[in-house]
Design a protein around this motif. Structure first.
Motif, mmCIF file in Angstrom:
data_model
loop_
_atom_site.group_PDB
_atom_site.id
_atom_site.type_symbol
_atom_site.label_atom_id
_atom_site.label_comp_id
_atom_site.label_asym_id
_atom_site.label_seq_id
_atom_site.Cartn_x
_atom_site.Cartn_y
_atom_site.Cartn_z
ATOM 1 N N LEU A 153 0.821 -1.202 0.000
ATOM 2 C CA LEU A 153 0.000 0.000 0.000
ATOM 3 C C LEU A 153 0.863 1.264 0.000
ATOM 4 C CD1 LEU A 153 -2.906 -0.975 2.418
ATOM 5 C CD2 LEU A 153 -3.096 -0.442 -0.006
ATOM 6 N N LEU A 154 1.968 1.235 0.721
ATOM 7 C CA LEU A 154 2.876 2.383 0.718
ATOM 8 C C LEU A 154 3.533 2.559 -0.649
ATOM 9 C CD1 LEU A 154 4.444 1.912 4.242
ATOM 10 C CD2 LEU A 154 3.211 3.943 3.475
ATOM 11 N N GLN A 155 3.874 1.453 -1.297
ATOM 12 C CA GLN A 155 4.426 1.543 -2.650
ATOM 13 C C GLN A 155 3.387 2.124 -3.616
ATOM 14 O OE1 GLN A 155 5.789 -2.702 -2.790
ATOM 15 N NE2 GLN A 155 7.601 -1.810 -3.733
ATOM 16 N N ALA A 156 2.128 1.715 -3.451
ATOM 17 C CA ALA A 156 1.056 2.246 -4.306
ATOM 18 C C ALA A 156 0.868 3.742 -4.061
ATOM 19 C CB ALA A 156 -0.244 1.486 -4.046
ATOM 20 N N GLU A 157 0.913 4.157 -2.796
ATOM 21 C CA GLU A 157 0.822 5.592 -2.488
ATOM 22 C C GLU A 157 1.966 6.357 -3.125
ATOM 23 O OE1 GLU A 157 -0.097 7.093 1.472
ATOM 24 O OE2 GLU A 157 -0.649 5.057 2.061
ATOM 25 N N ASN B 121 -10.878 -4.497 3.254
ATOM 26 C CA ASN B 121 -10.200 -4.182 1.989
ATOM 27 C C ASN B 121 -11.092 -3.448 0.982
ATOM 28 O OD1 ASN B 121 -11.759 -6.284 0.809
ATOM 29 N ND2 ASN B 121 -10.208 -7.781 1.403
ATOM 30 N N VAL B 122 -12.249 -2.947 1.415
ATOM 31 C CA VAL B 122 -13.102 -2.134 0.542
ATOM 32 C C VAL B 122 -12.366 -0.902 0.005
ATOM 33 C CG1 VAL B 122 -15.124 -0.599 0.523
ATOM 34 C CG2 VAL B 122 -15.328 -2.933 1.370
ATOM 35 N N PRO B 123 -11.633 -0.136 0.851
ATOM 36 C CA PRO B 123 -10.934 1.045 0.311
ATOM 37 C C PRO B 123 -9.944 0.700 -0.803
ATOM 38 C CG PRO B 123 -11.008 1.141 2.713
ATOM 39 C CD PRO B 123 -11.493 -0.213 2.326
ATOM 40 N N ASN B 124 -9.246 -0.436 -0.668
ATOM 41 C CA ASN B 124 -8.288 -0.827 -1.702
ATOM 42 C C ASN B 124 -8.998 -1.189 -3.005
ATOM 43 O OD1 ASN B 124 -6.281 -0.530 0.230
ATOM 44 N ND2 ASN B 124 -6.301 -2.697 0.780
ATOM 45 N N LEU B 125 -10.119 -1.892 -2.917
ATOM 46 C CA LEU B 125 -10.861 -2.275 -4.114
ATOM 47 C C LEU B 125 -11.505 -1.062 -4.778
ATOM 48 C CD1 LEU B 125 -12.457 -5.559 -2.748
ATOM 49 C CD2 LEU B 125 -10.844 -5.402 -4.651
ATOM 50 N N LYS B 126 -11.978 -0.105 -3.982
ATOM 51 C CA LYS B 126 -12.547 1.115 -4.566
ATOM 52 C C LYS B 126 -11.474 1.940 -5.266
ATOM 53 C CE LYS B 126 -15.677 3.776 -3.121
ATOM 54 N NZ LYS B 126 -16.444 4.795 -2.374
ATOM 55 N N ARG B 127 -10.312 2.022 -4.650
ATOM 56 C CA ARG B 127 -9.220 2.754 -5.293
ATOM 57 C C ARG B 127 -8.812 2.069 -6.590
ATOM 58 N NH1 ARG B 127 -6.896 7.335 -6.806
ATOM 59 N NH2 ARG B 127 -4.896 6.813 -7.735
ATOM 60 N N LEU C 163 -2.169 -6.822 -4.699
ATOM 61 C CA LEU C 163 -2.668 -6.816 -3.327
ATOM 62 C C LEU C 163 -4.061 -7.412 -3.222
ATOM 63 C CD1 LEU C 163 -2.129 -5.830 -0.397
ATOM 64 C CD2 LEU C 163 -3.208 -3.684 -1.043
ATOM 65 N N THR C 164 -4.922 -7.152 -4.212
ATOM 66 C CA THR C 164 -6.335 -7.531 -4.091
ATOM 67 C C THR C 164 -6.707 -8.817 -4.821
ATOM 68 O OG1 THR C 164 -6.889 -6.162 -6.032
ATOM 69 C CG2 THR C 164 -7.003 -5.110 -3.869
ATOM 70 N N GLU C 165 -5.812 -9.344 -5.648
ATOM 71 C CA GLU C 165 -6.166 -10.462 -6.523
ATOM 72 C C GLU C 165 -6.635 -11.686 -5.746
ATOM 73 O OE1 GLU C 165 -4.507 -11.708 -10.820
ATOM 74 O OE2 GLU C 165 -3.023 -11.694 -9.222
ATOM 75 N N ALA C 166 -5.900 -12.060 -4.702
ATOM 76 C CA ALA C 166 -6.215 -13.301 -3.988
ATOM 77 C C ALA C 166 -6.850 -13.051 -2.622
ATOM 78 C CB ALA C 166 -4.935 -14.127 -3.810
ATOM 79 N N VAL C 167 -7.283 -11.797 -2.369
ATOM 80 C CA VAL C 167 -7.829 -11.445 -1.061
ATOM 81 C C VAL C 167 -9.340 -11.605 -1.071
ATOM 82 C CG1 VAL C 167 -8.122 -9.566 0.601
ATOM 83 C CG2 VAL C 167 -5.947 -9.861 -0.570
ATOM 84 N N GLU C 168 -9.870 -12.218 -0.028
ATOM 85 C CA GLU C 168 -11.317 -12.343 0.111
ATOM 86 C C GLU C 168 -11.915 -10.970 0.414
ATOM 87 O OE1 GLU C 168 -14.554 -14.736 2.894
ATOM 88 O OE2 GLU C 168 -12.453 -15.356 2.854
ATOM 89 N N PRO D 129 0.616 5.861 -12.732
ATOM 90 C CA PRO D 129 -0.623 5.084 -12.574
ATOM 91 C C PRO D 129 -0.481 3.608 -12.905
ATOM 92 C CG PRO D 129 -0.733 6.504 -14.517
ATOM 93 C CD PRO D 129 0.488 6.906 -13.758
ATOM 94 N N LEU D 130 0.330 3.286 -13.881
ATOM 95 C CA LEU D 130 0.473 1.877 -14.236
ATOM 96 C C LEU D 130 1.183 1.108 -13.126
ATOM 97 C CD1 LEU D 130 -0.073 -0.262 -16.308
ATOM 98 C CD2 LEU D 130 2.069 0.320 -17.452
ATOM 99 N N HIS D 131 2.187 1.714 -12.515
ATOM 100 C CA HIS D 131 2.878 1.089 -11.389
ATOM 101 C C HIS D 131 1.912 0.889 -10.229
ATOM 102 C CE1 HIS D 131 6.454 1.201 -8.357
ATOM 103 N NE2 HIS D 131 6.017 -0.025 -8.581
ATOM 104 N N GLU D 132 1.077 1.894 -9.966
ATOM 105 C CA GLU D 132 0.080 1.758 -8.897
ATOM 106 C C GLU D 132 -0.906 0.634 -9.220
ATOM 107 O OE1 GLU D 132 -3.353 4.329 -6.504
ATOM 108 O OE2 GLU D 132 -2.362 5.196 -8.263
#
Length: 465
Positions: A206-210, A238-244, A228-233, A218-221
């Motif tokens: 998340l810090l790397q994405a920030e 994790n709603v904020p990460n998926l919305k971003r 981060l979100t691919e294999a997460v239930e 944007p492509l790196h983010e």
């Protein structure tokens, strides 16, 4: 007077060397009835107390280890040399889970049946107290800068309270320090490594994405958030990460993928307006092979699109507008429609026994907001006329009302058969080809040259009156 007698004694074996002022501990589990002992060579020694202390051994670490903790059929061992933490089923002699911690383990203790606490050796002067959950050995808390050699007299309630409080302070301090360096990814890396070593991989990503967002990458983010979100239930956490991620995909012109990520969180937050807006996005109805993208007009944006498609595991197929403008040769060659142009070019090609590749097409021009359907004559090749690149097509569109022939230069990634199945290599080849011709967008010059060639044909003279 009570007397004691030894009922079993076996030959000795090498304990780990006492270089850390720590005596090796034994572990006992009443359920299988085993007594466990560590060793210098990485073998776990098991003694079956229900079977006359029958001895067995199991390779559990590379080099010496001290720490062990038993609970029923489960045994956790921690290495000094290999710095791994292992979870075993001792009945089956089977390794259930293993992690690399980055620190040596000195002592281990079960907290109930679902957690293990460990004393780790971080340096000559410092130890840390860490907690791990079962069965995946995920680190959940840490206390640092301690001088602690045993867990025998530390109450579980003290460990629970102290580790959580210290852990929160340590984690927040490290994250805040890293956030102050978002524009300096290299300087931030040692702090991220500390987070990773202590089981905080998600915080590090998340810090790397920030940092990528702060530096307008944007492509790196996107790559980081997908990882981060691919294999997460999906959960409230994790709603904020998926919305971003959905927001980023929308702004990278990926409406279909953005909708999928908004749909993942619609049971937690209201995203119906976002989904409705994206459902009407024009890119959803366009076919890349038949679409000319005039909105991808800079070198940087084109390269980014090709790299993005490679990461999303698909070949780049959009045709890109290189340049366009009125053809001055229309004033000389008074040809009224595409059929006339096709006949004249074929006549010119036939007069010199040249190979010609022409096709009338219906295509869609997309400028980022609006779509325009148009008919044009695509010129893929004419022998004797050099094209700027194997990926370039030229095209002519007739505007009868304005009595104008509009000409186009188009980068066509579908013109050549892919030389490799590796999409990174394939899209990389396209990026290099686009880069090489980006500053040679001389479409009008080229087509006017074509007009001059046609004029040289005697049998086409009637076309110029």
């Amino acid at each position: 007077m009570e007397t004691r007698s030894c009922i079993f004694q076996r030959d000795g074996f090498a304990f780990p060397k006492n270089s850390l002022s720590l005596f090796p501990a034994l572990a006992f589990s009443s359920e299988p009835g085993y007594l466990f002992s560590p060793s210098a060579e990485g073998k776990l020694h098991l003694f079956d107390l229900r079977n006359e202390c029958a001895h067995d051994s199991l390779e559990v670490h590379e080099g010496a280890f001290y720490g062990m903790a038993a609970c029923g059929k489960l045994l956790v061992t921690g290495g000094v040399a290999d710095k791994t933490l292992n979870l075993w089923d001792v009945n089956q002699r089977k390794l259930l889970y293993k992690i690399d911690s980055g620190s040596s383990f000195l002592r281990l203790k079960f907290l109930g049946e679902t957690e293990v606490v460990a004393v780790c050796f971080d340096s000559k002067e410092s130890h840390s107290l860490r907690r791990y959950s079962l069965p995946d050995l995920k680190q959940s808390a840490i206390m640092v800068d301690l001088d602690l050699r045993s867990l025998a007299t530390v109450p579980a309630s003290t460990i629970e309270h102290k580790t959580k409080a210290e852990y929160v302070r340590w984690r927040n301090g490290l994250i805040n320090q890293a956030r102050s360096m978002l524009t300096d990814p290299e300087g931030m890396e040692p702090l991220l490594e500390q987070l990773r070593e202590n089981g905080l991989r998600e915080d590090a990503i998340l810090l790397q994405a920030e940092s990528a967002r702060e530096r307008d990458k944007p492509l790196h983010e996107l790559i980081l958030l997908l990882d981060l979100t691919e294999a997460v239930e999906v959960s409230q956490d994790n709603v904020p990460n998926l919305k971003r991620l959905a927001f980023l995909l929308e702004h990278l012109n990926e409406p279909r993928l953005a909708i999928l990520n908004y749909e993942k969180v619609r049971s937690f937050v209201d995203v119906e307006q976002d989904i409705l807006r994206l459902s009407n996005h024009p890119l959803l109805s366009l076919v890349p092979e038949n679409t000319i993208r005039s909105d991808i007009s800079s070198l940087e944006s084109a390269i980014q699109e090709m790299n993005k498609d490679a990461f999303l595991n698909r070949p780049f197929k959009w045709r890109l507008l290189l340049s366009d403008g009125p053809a001055t040769m229309f004033k000389v060659l008074r040809l009224q429609d595409l059929h006339d142009w096709e006949n004249q070019i074929r006549t010119y090609a036939h007069s010199g026994d040249r190979t010609v590749e022409l096709a009338k097409e219906t295509v869609t021009m997309f400028d980022g907001k609006n779509c325009r359907t148009m008919n044009w004559l695509r010129i893929s090749a004419i022998e004797g006329l050099e094209f700027p690149s194997p990926y370039v097509d030229f095209a002519i569109e007739i505007d009868k009302e304005k009595r104008l022939a509009q000409c186009y230069g188009v980068f066509n990634p579908n013109k050549q058969t892919a030389s490799t199945e590796d999409l990174v290599d394939h899209n990389g080849t396209l990026a290099l080809a686009y880069h090489s011709i980006f500053n040679q967008r001389n479409v009008r010059t080229w087509l006017n040259t074509l007009g001059e060639k046609i004029q040289q044909c005697d049998f086409a003279a009637n076309a110029y009156r």
